[in-house]
Design an enzyme around this catalytic site. Sequence first.
Site, PDB file in Angstrom:
ATOM      1  N   SER A 229     -11.755  67.985  30.514  1.00  0.00           N
ATOM      2  CA  SER A 229     -12.773  67.007  30.888  1.00  0.00           C
ATOM      3  C   SER A 229     -13.162  66.187  29.672  1.00  0.00           C
ATOM      4  CB  SER A 229     -13.991  67.757  31.444  1.00  0.00           C
ATOM      5  OG  SER A 229     -14.918  66.844  31.965  1.00  0.00           O
TER       6      SER A 229
ATOM      7  N   GLY B 228     -26.219  67.497  31.714  1.00  0.00           N
ATOM      8  CA  GLY B 228     -26.881  66.757  32.796  1.00  0.00           C
ATOM      9  C   GLY B 228     -26.048  65.600  33.315  1.00  0.00           C
ATOM     10  N   LEU B 229     -24.749  65.579  32.967  1.00  0.00           N
ATOM     11  CA  LEU B 229     -23.895  64.461  33.390  1.00  0.00           C
ATOM     12  C   LEU B 229     -22.960  64.852  34.545  1.00  0.00           C
ATOM     13  CD1 LEU B 229     -22.999  62.937  29.887  1.00  0.00           C
ATOM     14  CD2 LEU B 229     -24.833  62.263  31.444  1.00  0.00           C
TER      15      LEU B 229
ATOM     16  N   SER C 189     -20.952  67.604  35.013  1.00  0.00           N
ATOM     17  CA  SER C 189     -19.621  68.151  34.735  1.00  0.00           C
ATOM     18  C   SER C 189     -19.210  69.166  35.805  1.00  0.00           C
ATOM     19  CB  SER C 189     -19.575  68.788  33.342  1.00  0.00           C
ATOM     20  OG  SER C 189     -20.365  69.949  33.271  1.00  0.00           O
TER      21      SER C 189
ATOM     22  N   GLU D 124     -20.125  73.872  44.045  1.00  0.00           N
ATOM     23  CA  GLU D 124     -21.414  73.673  43.357  1.00  0.00           C
ATOM     24  C   GLU D 124     -22.392  74.811  43.676  1.00  0.00           C
ATOM     25  OE1 GLU D 124     -21.771  71.679  40.712  1.00  0.00           O
ATOM     26  OE2 GLU D 124     -23.097  70.162  41.555  1.00  0.00           O
TER      27      GLU D 124
ATOM     28  N   ASP E  57     -24.784  65.234  43.006  1.00  0.00           N
ATOM     29  CA  ASP E  57     -23.731  65.062  41.989  1.00  0.00           C
ATOM     30  C   ASP E  57     -22.348  65.063  42.623  1.00  0.00           C
ATOM     31  OD1 ASP E  57     -25.865  65.176  40.314  1.00  0.00           O
ATOM     32  OD2 ASP E  57     -25.073  66.739  39.001  1.00  0.00           O
TER      33      ASP E  57
HETATM   34  N1  LIG Z   1     -14.610  71.154  31.439  1.00  0.00           N
HETATM   35  C1  LIG Z   1     -14.947  72.226  32.126  1.00  0.00           C
HETATM   36  N2  LIG Z   1     -14.086  73.264  32.263  1.00  0.00           N
HETATM   37  C2  LIG Z   1     -14.424  74.341  32.978  1.00  0.00           C
HETATM   38  N3  LIG Z   1     -15.616  74.511  33.563  1.00  0.00           N
HETATM   39  C3  LIG Z   1     -16.526  73.533  33.449  1.00  0.00           C
HETATM   40  C4  LIG Z   1     -16.227  72.340  32.739  1.00  0.00           C
HETATM   41  N4  LIG Z   1     -17.308  71.532  32.807  1.00  0.00           N
HETATM   42  C5  LIG Z   1     -18.243  72.196  33.531  1.00  0.00           C
HETATM   43  N5  LIG Z   1     -17.796  73.391  33.914  1.00  0.00           N
HETATM   44  C6  LIG Z   1     -18.542  74.375  34.709  1.00  0.00           C
HETATM   45  O1  LIG Z   1     -19.786  73.804  35.064  1.00  0.00           O
HETATM   46  C7  LIG Z   1     -20.894  74.485  34.435  1.00  0.00           C
HETATM   47  C8  LIG Z   1     -21.859  73.449  33.853  1.00  0.00           C
HETATM   48  O2  LIG Z   1     -22.712  73.032  34.842  1.00  0.00           O
HETATM   49  P1  LIG Z   1     -24.171  72.431  34.475  1.00  0.00           P
HETATM   50  O3  LIG Z   1     -24.843  73.336  33.496  1.00  0.00           O
HETATM   51  O4  LIG Z   1     -24.847  72.080  35.717  1.00  0.00           O
HETATM   52  O5  LIG Z   1     -23.824  71.135  33.684  1.00  0.00           O
HETATM   53  P2  LIG Z   1     -23.689  69.678  34.240  1.00  0.00           P
HETATM   54  O6  LIG Z   1     -25.087  69.142  34.272  1.00  0.00           O
HETATM   55  O7  LIG Z   1     -22.834  68.997  33.239  1.00  0.00           O
HETATM   56  O8  LIG Z   1     -23.060  69.797  35.593  1.00  0.00           O
HETATM   57  C9  LIG Z   1     -20.265  75.318  33.332  1.00  0.00           C
HETATM   58  O9  LIG Z   1     -20.992  76.518  33.136  1.00  0.00           O
HETATM   59  C10 LIG Z   1     -18.868  75.608  33.867  1.00  0.00           C
HETATM   60  O10 LIG Z   1     -18.916  76.735  34.741  1.00  0.00           O
HETATM   61  C1  LIG Z   2     -36.102  65.371  36.765  1.00  0.00           C
HETATM   62  C2  LIG Z   2     -35.177  65.406  37.957  1.00  0.00           C
HETATM   63  O1  LIG Z   2     -35.576  64.395  38.877  1.00  0.00           O
HETATM   64  C3  LIG Z   2     -33.738  65.109  37.558  1.00  0.00           C
HETATM   65  C4  LIG Z   2     -33.157  66.121  36.618  1.00  0.00           C
HETATM   66  O2  LIG Z   2     -31.895  65.700  36.165  1.00  0.00           O
HETATM   67  P1  LIG Z   2     -31.023  66.533  35.111  1.00  0.00           P
HETATM   68  O3  LIG Z   2     -31.309  68.004  35.313  1.00  0.00           O
HETATM   69  O4  LIG Z   2     -31.392  66.076  33.763  1.00  0.00           O
HETATM   70  O5  LIG Z   2     -29.636  66.152  35.520  1.00  0.00           O
HETATM   71  C5  LIG Z   2     -35.323  66.760  38.625  1.00  0.00           C
HETATM   72  C6  LIG Z   2     -34.677  66.892  39.975  1.00  0.00           C
HETATM   73  O6  LIG Z   2     -34.399  65.888  40.638  1.00  0.00           O
HETATM   74  O7  LIG Z   2     -34.512  68.044  40.402  1.00  0.00           O
END
Ligand SMILES: Nc1ncnc2c1ncn2[C@@H]1O[C@H](COP(=O)(O)OP(=O)(O)O)[C@@H](O)[C@H]1O
Ligand SMILES: C[C@@](O)(CCOP(=O)(O)O)CC(=O)O
Length: 447
Positions: A144, A151-152, A154, A200, A211
């Site tokens: 990736s 928070g993007l 992933s 998810e 997302d």
């Molecule tokens: N490049 C990647 N390779 C493998 N797993 C990934 C990757 N990116 C994200 N993940 C999975 O997603 C989880 C991250 O999710 P999260 O904390 O919600 O971050 P985001 O806000 O970027 O989605 C990681 O713990 C992993 O399990």
């Molecule tokens: C602040 C909020 O509106 C967005 C949170 O975004 P993130 O966790 O930073 O991706 C909370 C929510 O919608 O649950």
Amino acid sequence: MAPAFMVSAPGKVIVFGEHAVVYGKPAMAATISLRSYLHVTTLSKSHRTVSLRFPDIDLDHTWDIETLPWDVFSAPSKKKYYYDRVTSLDQELVDAIKPHLSVVSPNASPDARKVHHASAFAFLYLYLSLGSPKSSACIYTLRSTLPVGAGLGSSASICVCLSTALLLQIRTLAGPHADQPSDESEVQLERINRWAFVGEMCIHGNPSGVDNTVSAGGKAVVYKREVSGRPPTVTPLRAFPELPLLLVNSRHPRSTGTQVAKVGALKEAHPTVTNQLLDAIHEVTDSAYKLLTSPDYNKDDPASLQYLGELIQINHGLLTSLGVSHPRLERIRELVDYAGIGWTKLTGAGGGGCAITILKPEADVEKVKGLMDQLDAEGFERFETTLGGDGVGVLWPAVLQNGTDEEGGEEIDQEKFLNAPDTAAIEDLVGVGVQEKRDGWKFWRPT
Ligand SMILES: Nc1ncnc2c1ncn2[C@@H]1O[C@H](COP(=O)(O)OP(=O)(O)O)[C@@H](O)[C@H]1O
Ligand SMILES: C[C@@](O)(CCOP(=O)(O)O)CC(=O)O
């Protein structure tokens, strides 16, 4: 034997309406051009294994296909089909997966194991739901260009990739192809999105679904939380323009829960003022929505971009008044404002995390360069990306015209993909939208 193929899906940012969305107001999220890329290699019939190679998180694991709990997943009371909508995880199925997770990365640190198990859990739940004991032996290699856990989106982007790859392998997706009717594209995206949501749920427990929806469908969505725990309504916004975006990570860690609680406390202490701030954010999101869906909207009109940019700036001011900015985020905004080359707001929960800047098309090249140098010098992480691009894409077979001499294009095998040294090299090798005229990647693009 099926050829190697690739799938890719984008991350996202919240463009308008964070925090207000917690109180039932709409918010708008859009894709960014940072993406996850999944390469699928089918092995010959003599192999009976399935492997995950996820080097971004240092995960490399292989299971014997026959030893996986197919019987539990295919029991008549449990069996789910590719067209089903699954809205909660089945505890019996989760329990059946557990022994196959406990063998993943037994020697990794507890934090690393958590991350590995989250990704492996999402994969196994989808694989066992959609595959069969007769599934071909395969290697799933994922890389990736998105930072993990910033928070993007992933996790959603990897779930969209896994869902799409598995549905393609069982031949339940039509296309994508250039002249596919819009409604047919929508059906495919809905199918992908339903299973991405299941992934998810494995990673997050109780995801909103925003997302994965924006990652699968691309462009942008408007979403609104419903009362009484019902899932949010998520409406695609197909008119969202592709805009050059500067995404800057403050590198200051933040907790969504803490920031949401902070706004909650402000609302308790100053209900009238706080409600007016939240209402004003609602107005900002509505104004952006009205602009983007207006029949007269023209993405190339500088006045429209100016209007959108001003809304970005106003939204940031309102979030600052709610107390969810941070000196590092303010520093980013200050640097961009000083250079006069764009409109900036924090994105997501705030208190740290990322800021987004929509760049003015006429921005002076020297000033832009000066800003980038300054951001680098002050230790920010920056990504030059595009907002509102395509959702999930497919490269079948994994062959690209990469400007090399290879006849018929450059074949992307998993070793080549794994050996790309960094994100820039991944984009050079397989990046979506990197070389404008690069043939190969195809998308479902409902109108
Ligand atoms: N490049 C990647 N390779 C493998 N797993 C990934 C990757 N990116 C994200 N993940 C999975 O997603 C989880 C991250 O999710 P999260 O904390 O919600 O971050 P985001 O806000 O970027 O989605 C990681 O713990 C992993 O399990
Ligand atoms: C602040 C909020 O509106 C967005 C949170 O975004 P993130 O966790 O930073 O991706 C909370 C929510 O919608 O649950």
